[in-house]
Write a protein that holds these residues in place. Structure first.
Motif, PDB file in Angstrom:
ATOM      1  N   VAL A  34      37.942  44.338  43.895  1.00 53.88           N
ATOM      2  CA  VAL A  34      37.650  43.620  42.666  1.00 53.88           C
ATOM      3  C   VAL A  34      38.874  43.714  41.773  1.00 53.88           C
ATOM      4  O   VAL A  34      39.398  44.813  41.550  1.00 53.88           O
ATOM      5  CB  VAL A  34      36.424  44.230  41.957  1.00 53.88           C
ATOM      6  CG1 VAL A  34      36.159  43.530  40.634  1.00 53.88           C
ATOM      7  CG2 VAL A  34      35.205  44.166  42.863  1.00 53.88           C
ATOM      8  N   GLY A  35      39.354  42.573  41.290  1.00 49.06           N
ATOM      9  CA  GLY A  35      40.581  42.525  40.500  1.00 49.06           C
ATOM     10  C   GLY A  35      40.326  42.324  39.044  1.00 49.06           C
ATOM     11  O   GLY A  35      39.302  42.736  38.565  1.00 49.06           O
ATOM     12  N   PRO A  36      41.282  41.702  38.390  1.00 48.67           N
ATOM     13  CA  PRO A  36      42.029  40.502  38.707  1.00 48.67           C
ATOM     14  C   PRO A  36      43.375  40.720  39.409  1.00 48.67           C
ATOM     15  O   PRO A  36      44.163  39.784  39.505  1.00 48.67           O
ATOM     16  CB  PRO A  36      42.236  39.839  37.349  1.00 48.67           C
ATOM     17  CG  PRO A  36      42.319  40.966  36.399  1.00 48.67           C
ATOM     18  CD  PRO A  36      41.401  42.014  36.955  1.00 48.67           C
ATOM     19  N   PHE A  37      43.705  41.905  39.883  1.00 48.04           N
ATOM     20  CA  PHE A  37      44.923  42.169  40.656  1.00 48.04           C
ATOM     21  C   PHE A  37      46.186  41.869  39.849  1.00 48.04           C
ATOM     22  O   PHE A  37      47.122  41.248  40.319  1.00 48.04           O
ATOM     23  CB  PHE A  37      44.923  41.394  41.990  1.00 48.04           C
ATOM     24  CG  PHE A  37      43.615  41.479  42.711  1.00 48.04           C
ATOM     25  CD1 PHE A  37      43.168  42.686  43.215  1.00 48.04           C
ATOM     26  CD2 PHE A  37      42.817  40.362  42.866  1.00 48.04           C
ATOM     27  CE1 PHE A  37      41.932  42.782  43.847  1.00 48.04           C
ATOM     28  CE2 PHE A  37      41.585  40.448  43.500  1.00 48.04           C
ATOM     29  CZ  PHE A  37      41.145  41.670  43.994  1.00 48.04           C
ATOM     30  N   ARG A  38      46.169  42.313  38.590  1.00 44.67           N
ATOM     31  CA  ARG A  38      47.307  42.141  37.697  1.00 44.67           C
ATOM     32  C   ARG A  38      47.608  43.452  36.993  1.00 44.67           C
ATOM     33  O   ARG A  38      46.706  44.274  36.784  1.00 44.67           O
ATOM     34  CB  ARG A  38      47.014  41.091  36.614  1.00 44.67           C
ATOM     35  CG  ARG A  38      46.849  39.707  37.139  1.00 44.67           C
ATOM     36  CD  ARG A  38      46.772  38.700  36.033  1.00 44.67           C
ATOM     37  NE  ARG A  38      45.757  39.083  35.049  1.00 44.67           N
ATOM     38  CZ  ARG A  38      45.445  38.334  34.011  1.00 44.67           C
ATOM     39  NH1 ARG A  38      46.055  37.204  33.786  1.00 44.67           N
ATOM     40  NH2 ARG A  38      44.524  38.719  33.174  1.00 44.67           N
ATOM     41  N   VAL A  39      48.871  43.619  36.586  1.00 47.80           N
ATOM     42  CA  VAL A  39      49.236  44.824  35.846  1.00 47.80           C
ATOM     43  C   VAL A  39      48.426  44.900  34.551  1.00 47.80           C
ATOM     44  O   VAL A  39      48.077  43.876  33.955  1.00 47.80           O
ATOM     45  CB  VAL A  39      50.751  44.886  35.546  1.00 47.80           C
ATOM     46  CG1 VAL A  39      51.549  44.912  36.827  1.00 47.80           C
ATOM     47  CG2 VAL A  39      51.201  43.743  34.666  1.00 47.80           C
ATOM     48  N   GLY A  40      48.067  46.123  34.189  1.00 48.99           N
ATOM     49  CA  GLY A  40      47.297  46.347  32.970  1.00 48.99           C
ATOM     50  C   GLY A  40      45.795  46.231  33.149  1.00 48.99           C
ATOM     51  O   GLY A  40      45.036  46.534  32.237  1.00 48.99           O
ATOM     52  N   PHE A  41      45.342  45.794  34.330  1.00 43.51           N
ATOM     53  CA  PHE A  41      43.919  45.633  34.585  1.00 43.51           C
ATOM     54  C   PHE A  41      43.483  46.604  35.683  1.00 43.51           C
ATOM     55  O   PHE A  41      44.270  46.957  36.559  1.00 43.51           O
ATOM     56  CB  PHE A  41      43.602  44.200  35.020  1.00 43.51           C
ATOM     57  CG  PHE A  41      43.766  43.203  33.918  1.00 43.51           C
ATOM     58  CD1 PHE A  41      42.696  42.896  33.089  1.00 43.51           C
ATOM     59  CD2 PHE A  41      44.987  42.581  33.701  1.00 43.51           C
ATOM     60  CE1 PHE A  41      42.843  41.980  32.061  1.00 43.51           C
ATOM     61  CE2 PHE A  41      45.150  41.670  32.675  1.00 43.51           C
ATOM     62  CZ  PHE A  41      44.072  41.368  31.847  1.00 43.51           C
TER      63      PHE A  41
END
Length: 159
Positions: free
Chosen positions: A52-59
């Protein structure tokens, strides 16, 4: 034929076809790609690995094992290079640069009831653009070498 169903329990529809499951987001958002089928254990059931992401830095990022033997010992493997390795009679689809042991929840010995979630937390900026592979094995007396294996996944971290 391609079908759309939520096979990894993350709440969205995944495209599933012969030997492949794909869930992709825009490059800026990072991506998740689920490969092949797992290697089954008892009653022909293979556990599933999803994320489960959103597969971005900071998340935050979570990896989830579902459909395993309840209460079973598991091993999650992380690698940075795809490979096809014969490990304990089954196939591991990446090199190993890190691993961790875990114990599945669920009724001990109950087929398909086991699950486990790895909460990675917020991803640091140093991971932007990095791709890695994950696969898990779960102790199962009927699996190859005593282990049922999940499908492998590739995660790419976006900005």
């Amino acid at each position: 034929a391609t079908a759309f169903v939520d096979v990894d329990g993350d709440g969205d529809a995944d495209a599933i076809g012969p030997n492949e499951l794909v869930k992709s987001l825009a490059i800026d958002s990072g991506s998740l790609h689920q490969f092949q089928d797992g290697q089954p254990g008892t009653h022909g059931i293979a556990p599933t690995l999803g994320a489960v992401g959103p597969f971005r830095v900071g998340f935050p990022l979570e990896a989830r094992v579902t459909g395993a033997m309840g209460g079973a010992l598991g091993l999650l493997v992380l690698g940075d290079t795809p490979a096809t390795l014969n490990i304990l009679g089954g196939t591991q689809y990446m090199n190993t640069i890190w691993s961790t042991l875990f114990t599945c929840g669920g009724t001990p010995g109950a087929v398909g009831e086991g699950s486990w979630t790895w909460n990675v937390g917020a991803l640091p900026p140093t991971l932007a653009g990095v791709s890695f592979y994950l696969q898990a094995g779960v102790a199962d007396p009927q699996g190859p070498g005593g282990w049922a294996r999940t499908n492998p996944i590739k995660v790419t971290i976006g900005l």
